[in-house]
Scaffold this active site. Structure first.
Site, short mmCIF file in Angstrom:
data_model
loop_
_atom_site.label_atom_id
_atom_site.label_comp_id
_atom_site.label_asym_id
_atom_site.label_seq_id
_atom_site.Cartn_x
_atom_site.Cartn_y
_atom_site.Cartn_z
N CYS A 2 0.83 -1.20 -0.05
CA CYS A 2 -0.08 0.01 -0.06
C CYS A 2 0.99 1.20 -0.01
CB CYS A 2 -0.91 -0.02 1.12
SG CYS A 2 -2.05 -1.29 1.07
N ARG A 27 3.35 -0.11 -4.95
CA ARG A 27 3.31 -0.80 -3.70
C ARG A 27 2.00 -1.42 -3.71
NH1 ARG A 27 6.96 1.34 0.03
NH2 ARG A 27 5.51 0.81 1.66
N TRP A 74 -2.90 -2.64 -1.67
CA TRP A 74 -2.57 -3.91 -1.95
C TRP A 74 -3.51 -4.71 -0.61
CZ3 TRP A 74 -0.41 -8.50 0.51
CH2 TRP A 74 -0.09 -9.37 -0.26
N ASN A 100 -1.06 2.01 6.02
CA ASN A 100 -0.14 0.92 5.20
C ASN A 100 0.21 -0.04 6.57
OD1 ASN A 100 2.97 1.25 3.97
ND2 ASN A 100 1.62 -0.47 3.95
N GLY A 101 -0.12 -1.20 6.50
CA GLY A 101 0.36 -2.16 7.53
C GLY A 101 -0.77 -2.93 7.97
N GLU A 478 15.16 -17.73 -11.74
CA GLU A 478 14.97 -16.26 -11.92
C GLU A 478 14.21 -16.26 -13.14
OE1 GLU A 478 14.67 -13.77 -10.22
OE2 GLU A 478 14.64 -12.19 -11.51
N LYS A 482 10.33 -14.84 -13.46
CA LYS A 482 9.93 -13.40 -14.34
C LYS A 482 8.76 -13.89 -15.24
CE LYS A 482 11.69 -10.98 -12.35
NZ LYS A 482 12.45 -11.02 -11.35
N GLU A 485 5.48 -14.48 -13.15
CA GLU A 485 5.12 -13.05 -12.28
C GLU A 485 4.46 -12.02 -13.45
OE1 GLU A 485 7.43 -10.85 -9.83
OE2 GLU A 485 9.07 -11.04 -11.06
N HIS A 501 15.23 -36.81 -12.67
CA HIS A 501 14.55 -37.42 -11.34
C HIS A 501 12.92 -37.34 -11.30
CE1 HIS A 501 18.57 -39.22 -10.38
NE2 HIS A 501 19.00 -37.54 -10.61
N LYS A 601 5.48 -4.08 -4.97
CA LYS A 601 6.84 -4.21 -5.20
C LYS A 601 7.53 -4.41 -3.58
CE LYS A 601 10.68 -3.05 -7.26
NZ LYS A 601 11.05 -4.10 -8.49
C1 F6R Z 1 10.38 -10.53 -8.17
C2 F6R Z 1 10.62 -9.64 -6.89
C3 F6R Z 1 10.46 -10.39 -5.65
C4 F6R Z 1 11.17 -9.51 -4.77
C5 F6R Z 1 10.93 -10.10 -3.32
C6 F6R Z 1 11.95 -9.53 -2.44
O1 F6R Z 1 10.36 -10.05 -9.50
O2 F6R Z 1 10.59 -8.61 -7.42
O3 F6R Z 1 10.35 -11.75 -5.57
O4 F6R Z 1 12.67 -9.77 -5.26
O5 F6R Z 1 9.64 -9.64 -3.16
O6 F6R Z 1 11.97 -7.97 -2.59
P1 F6R Z 1 13.09 -7.35 -2.00
O7 F6R Z 1 14.22 -7.36 -2.55
O8 F6R Z 1 12.59 -5.92 -2.01
O9 F6R Z 1 13.24 -7.69 -0.47
#
Ligand code: F6R
Length: 606
Positions: A2, A27, A74, A100-101, A478, A482, A485, A501, A601
Site C-alpha cells: 500500500c 506498492r 494492496w 499501510n500495515g 529467476e 519472471k 509473475e 529424476h 513491489k
Molecule cells: C520478483 C520480485 C520479488 C522480490 C521479493 C523481495 O521480481 O521482485 O520476488 O525480489 O519480493 O523483495 P526485496 O528484494 O525488495 O526484499
C-alpha cells in the site's frame, strides 16, 4: 504494501495526490482513494481497480481543496472493493484515515467500538483507526492520535485528516515507511521519495514511534509518548526523470535497458585508484567465517550466487535462507557469523524480521539494499548500496544483476581481507567485472530479435521449463519467476542434472524447455541434458554463445549471450535474454508488465 500520500499547500490537492499515487502504485494497485478537506467537510473519492479509475472519477467529480490524503491499496483484510478501499471514515464522517500495515488487534477493537455505537462500513483492519480516533477526539488531533496508538497492536504508517482542521495532517509511523517532504509553502507526505517529486526539495524520514503534525509551513514531530523531537530534513537527491519511463513503454523495459549503466556505476562506487575499497561495515571481514544470506524472491536467487562467490573466492561457509523460514527457526549464533540481508526495497517484512532476530542474538547484520534510506538499511550494522536507482517495475530486473555484481565484489573484499586474493588476482577480477558492462550492452542488443521471435511462437504455451547447472541454476529459477509473475505462465526452474529424476515426465512436443548453456565447466553436462529433452521431443530454446554449432544443432531457438571473462559473472549476462523473453511474452498476452496482478513491489506484510 500500500502507498500513502498527503498534501497541504497552495496547489490543488487532488492533482498533486494523483501524481503521487501514480508513483506509489508499485506498492499496490488493486484500488485507490482520496479524502480532501474543504469547507469544514471531508470529500471522499474512491474506485476499485487501477488508478485510472480513480482519476476518471475525480475528473467527473472534482474536489477543489488544498489539503488531502490518498492511498493505493494492496488488499490484506477484505477484498479489493470500493468499500474496502481507503480512506476510511469515522461514523460521523469527520475523520478520514489512510493506512499501510496491519492492525493485529482489529477484531477486539472492532467489537469494542461497535459496542460504543461506531458503525463499520468495510471489512478492513484499518477502519478501527478513524473510529478509535473519533472516540478520543476533543479538538486536539495529536492527543487523539497518541491515545489511539496506545491501543493499536501491529505495524503501521497512517495519516489522518479532520473535517474541522482544514490545514492539518497528522501522521504516525510504527514499522511501515513514511516520509514528510518540504517544498515552498507546501508540505507532502508519502511512503517513498518519488511520490514527493517534483514539489518537495527536502525530505524527512519519520522514525518508528514518531508522529508528524504539519501544515503547509511547519512540521512538528513528537514521540508516541508526547516528547517533542526536532525535525531533520535533508535535500532530495533523485530527480523526477529517474522515476519516469523515458522513451520506453514500461518501467520494466526501461529498467532492463539500464543494466549496463547500473553495473558500471556500482563497480566504480566500490573502487578507488583502481583497487577495491575496504567496505565500511563496522566489522573485520578477516574474522568472518560463516555467512548467512537472508532474502526473498529474486533477491534469494541472487543470494544463491553470493554463496558460490564466497565459497569459491573467500572459502567461507555460507548458508542461504529464505527470510520467512529463517525468522521462525532458532538459528545458532556463533562467533564469526555474519548475516547479510539482501533486499532491493529494504522494506520486505520477512527479511526485516530475520534481521531483527539475528541482531537480537548479537549477530552483526549487513544490509545489501537498493533503497539506502530503507528500514533494513537503517537497522543493519553496515550497508552495501546497490546504486541501481529507483526500480519501479514490480518485477525486479536491474536490482537483480546489481545484487549479483555487488555480491561478487563483496566476495572479493572478503577474500582479500583473509589474504586469499593477491593484488594481480584482484586486478584481474576488476577487469572481468568491468568487462561485464560492455558485454551486457551487447547481449541486450543481440538477443532482442531472437527473443521476440521465440516469444511470438510460444505466446500461448501454458507452461515453460528452465534448466541450468551451477551458477545458471539460479538463472533458471529467476527466468521462471519472471515469466510466472508478469506473463502468468506456469514455469519451473530446475537444476538440469536433477530434471531426469521426475520432472522430465512433463516433456511433450508442446513444452518449451529453456536451457542455459554458457561455455563454462558445465557445458558438456548441459549438452547431455539437452539431448535427454530432445530425445523426448521437447521444444528447446538455449541461452548460449552466438555461433556455437553444437548448441544450434540441438536447439529450436538460440538466445545469444556474450561470454563473461570470469565464469562466476556469467549469470549476469545469461539472465538478460530471459528478462526480455518474459517481457515479450507478457506483452503478447496483454499483461501489464509493470503491475502484474496480485503483486506489490514492497512486501511489507508477513
Ligand atoms: C520478483 C520480485 C520479488 C522480490 C521479493 C523481495 O521480481 O521482485 O520476488 O525480489 O519480493 O523483495 P526485496 O528484494 O525488495 O526484499
Amino acid at each position: 504494501m500500500c502507498g500513502i500520500a498527503g498534501y497541504i499547500g497552495h496547489k490543488i490537492a487532488d492533482q498533486v495526490l494523483i501524481v503521487a499515487l501514480e508513483r506509489l502504485k508499485y506498492r499496490g494497485y488493486d484500488s485507490a482513494g482520496m479524502a480532501v478537506v474543504r469547507d469544514g467537510e471531508i470529500h471522499l473519492r474512491k474506485a476499485a481497480g487501477k488508478l485510472k479509475n480513480l482519476s476518471e472519477r475525480i475528473e467527473a467529480q472534482p474536489v477543489v481543496g488544498r489539503c488531502g490524503i490518498a492511498h493505493t491499496r494492496w488488499a490484506t483484510h477484505g477484498a479489493p472493493t470500493e468499500t474496502n478501499c481507503h480512506p476510511h471514515l469515522s461514523t460521523d464522517g469527520r475523520i478520514a484515515v489512510v493506512h499501510n500495515g496491519i492492525i493485529e488487534n482489529h477484531e477486539v477493537l472492532r467489537r469494542e467500538l461497535k459496542d460504543q455505537g461506531c458503525i463499520f462500513a468495510s471489512e478492513t483492519d484499518t477502519e478501527v483507526i478513524p473510529h478509535l480516533i473519533s472516540t478520543l477526539y476533543d479538538g486536539d488531533p495529536v492527543a487523539a492520535v497518541r491515545a489511539a496508538i496506545a491501543r493499536l497492536d501491529g505495524q503501521f504508517a497512517f495519516a489522518v485528516v479532520f473535517a474541522d482542521q482544514a490545514d492539518r495532517i497528522v501522521a504516525a509511523r510504527k514499522g511501515s515507511p513514511l516520509l514528510v517532504g518540504r517544498g515552498k509553502k507546501e508540505m507532502l507526505l508519502a511512503s517513498d521519495v518519488p511520490a514527493l517529486l517534483p514539489h518537495a526539495q527536502e525530505v524527512m524520514f519519520l522514525e518508528d514511534g514518531h508522529i508528524a503534525d504539519f501544515n503547509a509551513d511547519e512540521v512538528r514531530i513528537c514521540s508516541f509518548d508526547g516528547a517533542a523531537v526536532a525535525p531533520r530534513f535533508k535535500p532530495i537527491e533523485i530527480s523526477a526523470d529517474a522515476v519516469s519511463k523515458g522513451d520506453h513503454d514500461s518501467f520494466m523495459s526501461k529498467e532492463i535497458s539500464e543494466q549496463p549503466e547500473v553495473l558500471l556505476r556500482l563497480i566504480e562506487s566500490r573502487l578507488r585508484a583502481g583497487r577495491l575499497v575496504e567496505p565500511d561495515l563496522g566489522l573485520d571481514l578477516a574474522e568472518v567465517n560463516h555467512i548467512v544470506f537472508l532474502a526473498c524472491g529474486t533477491s534469494w536467487h541472487a543470494a544463491l550466487l553470493g554463496k558460490r562467490f564466497l565459497e569459491h573466492l573467500a572459502r567461507v561457509h555460507v548458508e542461504v535462507d529464505i527470510s520467512s523460514e529463517y525468522r521462525y527457526r532458532n538459528p545458532i549464533a556463533s562467533g564469526g557469523t555474519l548475516v547479510v540481508a539482501i533486499s532491493q526495497s529494504g522494506e520486505t517484512a520477512d527479511t526485516l524480521a530475520g534481521l531483527r532476530l539475528a541482531r537480537a542474538k548479537f549477530i552483526p547484520v549487513v544490509g545489501l539494499v537498493n533503497v539506502v534510506t530503507s528500514t533494513i538499511a537503517r537497522e543493519s550494522n553496515g550497508v552495501m548500496p546497490l546504486m541501481a536507482g529507483p526500480e519501479i517495475g514490480v518485477a525486479s530486473t536491474k536490482a537483480y544483476t546489481a545484487q549479483i555484481m555487488a555480491l561478487y565484489l563483496f566476495a572479493l573484499q572478503v577474500a582479500r581481507a583473509k589474504g586469499l586474493l593477491s593484488q594481480p588476482e584482484e586486478a584481474r577480477a576488476i577487469v572481468s567485472a568491468r568487462a561485464i558492462v560492455e558485454h551486457a550492452a551487447r547481449t541486450l542488443a543481440e538477443c532482442e530479435d531472437p527473443v521476440a521471435e521465440a516469444a511470438d511462437i510460444f505466446t500461448s504455451a501454458d507452461a515453460t521449463v528452465f534448466l541450468g547447472r551451477g551458477g545458471e541454476h539460479p538463472t533458471a529459477l529467476e527466468g521462471a519467476l519472471k515469466l510466472k509473475e508478469i506473463a502468468y505462465v506456469h514455469a519451473i526452474g530446475y537444476p538440469a542434472g536433477e530434471f531426469k529424476h521426475g520432472p522430465i515426465a512433463l516433456v511433450t512436443r508442446q513444452l518449451p524447455v529453456i536451457c542455459i548453456v554458457p561455455r563454462d565447466a558445465m557445458y558438456e553436462k548441459m549438452l547431455s541434458n539437452l539431448q535427454e529433452v530432445r530425445a523426448r521431443s521437447g521444444r528447446i530454446i538455449t541461452v548460449g554463445q552466438a555461433g556455437d554449432r553444437s548448441l544450434a544443432d540441438l536447439s529450436d531457438h538460440v538466445f545469444p549471450v556474450r561470454m563473461a571473462p570470469d565464469d562466476l559473472l556469467q549469470p549476469i549476462l545469461s539472465i538478460l535474454p530471459l528478462q526480455r523473453y518474459a517481457y515479450h511474452v507478457a506483452r503478447r498476452r496483454d499483461c501489464d508488465v509493470d503491475q502484474p496482478r496480485n503483486l506489490a513491489k514492497s512486501v511489507t506484510v508477513e
